[in-house]
Design a protein around this motif. Structure first.
Motif, short mmCIF file in Angstrom:
data_model
loop_
_atom_site.label_atom_id
_atom_site.label_comp_id
_atom_site.label_asym_id
_atom_site.label_seq_id
_atom_site.Cartn_x
_atom_site.Cartn_y
_atom_site.Cartn_z
N LEU A 78 0.83 -1.20 0.00
CA LEU A 78 0.00 0.00 0.00
C LEU A 78 0.87 1.25 0.00
O LEU A 78 0.54 2.26 -0.63
CB LEU A 78 -0.92 0.00 1.22
N GLY A 79 2.01 1.19 0.70
CA GLY A 79 2.92 2.33 0.72
C GLY A 79 3.46 2.65 -0.66
O GLY A 79 3.60 3.83 -1.02
N LEU A 80 3.74 1.63 -1.46
CA LEU A 80 4.20 1.86 -2.83
C LEU A 80 3.12 2.56 -3.65
O LEU A 80 3.40 3.52 -4.38
CB LEU A 80 4.58 0.52 -3.48
N ALA A 81 1.87 2.07 -3.53
CA ALA A 81 0.78 2.72 -4.25
C ALA A 81 0.55 4.14 -3.74
O ALA A 81 0.27 5.06 -4.52
CB ALA A 81 -0.50 1.89 -4.07
N PHE A 82 0.71 4.34 -2.44
CA PHE A 82 0.54 5.66 -1.84
C PHE A 82 1.55 6.63 -2.43
O PHE A 82 1.22 7.78 -2.76
CB PHE A 82 0.71 5.55 -0.33
N ALA A 83 2.81 6.19 -2.57
CA ALA A 83 3.85 7.06 -3.11
C ALA A 83 3.56 7.44 -4.55
O ALA A 83 3.80 8.59 -4.96
CB ALA A 83 5.20 6.36 -3.00
N VAL A 84 3.05 6.50 -5.34
CA VAL A 84 2.72 6.79 -6.74
C VAL A 84 1.59 7.81 -6.83
O VAL A 84 1.66 8.78 -7.59
CB VAL A 84 2.33 5.48 -7.47
N VAL A 85 0.53 7.59 -6.04
CA VAL A 85 -0.59 8.53 -6.05
C VAL A 85 -0.15 9.90 -5.56
O VAL A 85 -0.53 10.94 -6.13
CB VAL A 85 -1.75 7.99 -5.18
N TYR A 86 0.67 9.92 -4.53
CA TYR A 86 1.14 11.20 -3.97
C TYR A 86 1.93 11.98 -5.01
O TYR A 86 1.77 13.20 -5.13
CB TYR A 86 2.00 10.94 -2.74
N ALA A 87 2.77 11.30 -5.77
CA ALA A 87 3.57 11.98 -6.78
C ALA A 87 2.69 12.62 -7.86
O ALA A 87 3.03 13.67 -8.41
CB ALA A 87 4.54 10.99 -7.42
N ARG A 88 1.53 12.04 -8.13
CA ARG A 88 0.65 12.55 -9.18
C ARG A 88 -0.26 13.67 -8.70
O ARG A 88 -0.62 14.55 -9.49
CB ARG A 88 -0.19 11.41 -9.76
#
Length: 253
Positions: A78-88
């Motif tokens: 979930l942290g990996l997905a969180f980082a991707v969404v945050y970057a966008r």
């Protein structure tokens, strides 16, 4: 990506701690009630003798350890997905620092994936609930998440539209909050409920404590995820800014 993975691991550890300390004791109490009402003494004695002869496939301790490990792994992903969404969506999030923006995204994630479903379809301990409604509850849970995500997107779209029209920041966020509140109330009122039969043997306090502790586990995960990711992202941003500043600029000839 490493910031997301590190934040996810920290969130998973904190969530697993809450699971073991607060949720599992309620599950044990519910299992004890369920086993106490699962048949007569003779049937229970025969079942216990058969289990003793054959040996338990999975003990409660193994279940608890496996659950905690699963929580950590899921939180890391979930942290990996969180980082991707945050970057966008970083530039659209409220807050003036990386920590503020990341925590805001964590709050949005907790609201969409934990709080909203818990208010409409609250979690139940093992002794409560009809197994025949599992599919219905799962579909309802996913639908609540989808509706909450759509509502969140609509709120940000409204704020962005008002920003393009030159509306002040305070007015934009007030309008967005009003839309979010109205939409959330509409979902809570209009969403169909799933009837859950609660056995009279199960204390109401146990159900309440289980639901609160389960929600607290998710709150710990999302809260730590947003906070730690914000700290790590802030350090990474500062490090990159220093490296850019330290690079020699070309001198015009």
């Amino acid at each position: 990506m490493l910031t997301g993975l590190g934040a996810g691991a920290a969130a998973g550890i904190s969530s697993a701690a809450v699971l073991l300390l607060a949720v599992e004791p309620r599950i044990d109490a519910a299992i004890a009630i369920e086993e106490g009402n699962s048949g007569g003494h003779a049937h229970s004695h025969e079942a216990a003798a058969g289990a003793h002869d054959q040996g338990e496939l999975v003990t409660r301790l193994q279940q608890q350890i496996g659950g905690a490990v699963t929580v950590i792994i899921v939180a890391a992903l979930l942290g990996l997905a969180f980082a991707v969404v945050y970057a966008r969506v970083r530039h659209r999030l409220p807050g003036s620092t990386e920590v503020g923006r990341s925590v805001a995204l964590g709050v949005l994630g907790f609201t969409a994936f934990a709080l909203a479903p818990a208010l409409i379809l609250p979690a139940n301990p093992p002794a409560v609930g009809d197994p025949d409604t599992v599919n219905q509850r799962t579909a309802g849970y996913l639908l609540v998440i989808l509706l909450t995500i759509v509502l969140t997107i609509a709120v940000f779209a409204l704020i962005r539209s008002l920003a393009k029209r030159g509306v002040s920041s305070e007015t934009r966020w007030v309008a967005g909050c009003l839309l979010g509140i109205v939409g959330a109330v509409a979902i809570l009122i209009l969403f169909p409920r799933v009837d859950t039969e609660i056995p009279h043997e199960v204390p109401a306090a146990l159900i309440w404590e289980f639901r609160v502790s389960s929600l607290g586990q998710l709150a710990a995960m999302w809260g730590v995820l947003g906070l730690v990711h914000g700290v790590l992202a802030g350090r990474l941003h500062t490090s990159r800014s220093r490296r850019r500043a330290s690079k020699p600029r070309p001198v015009a000839v």
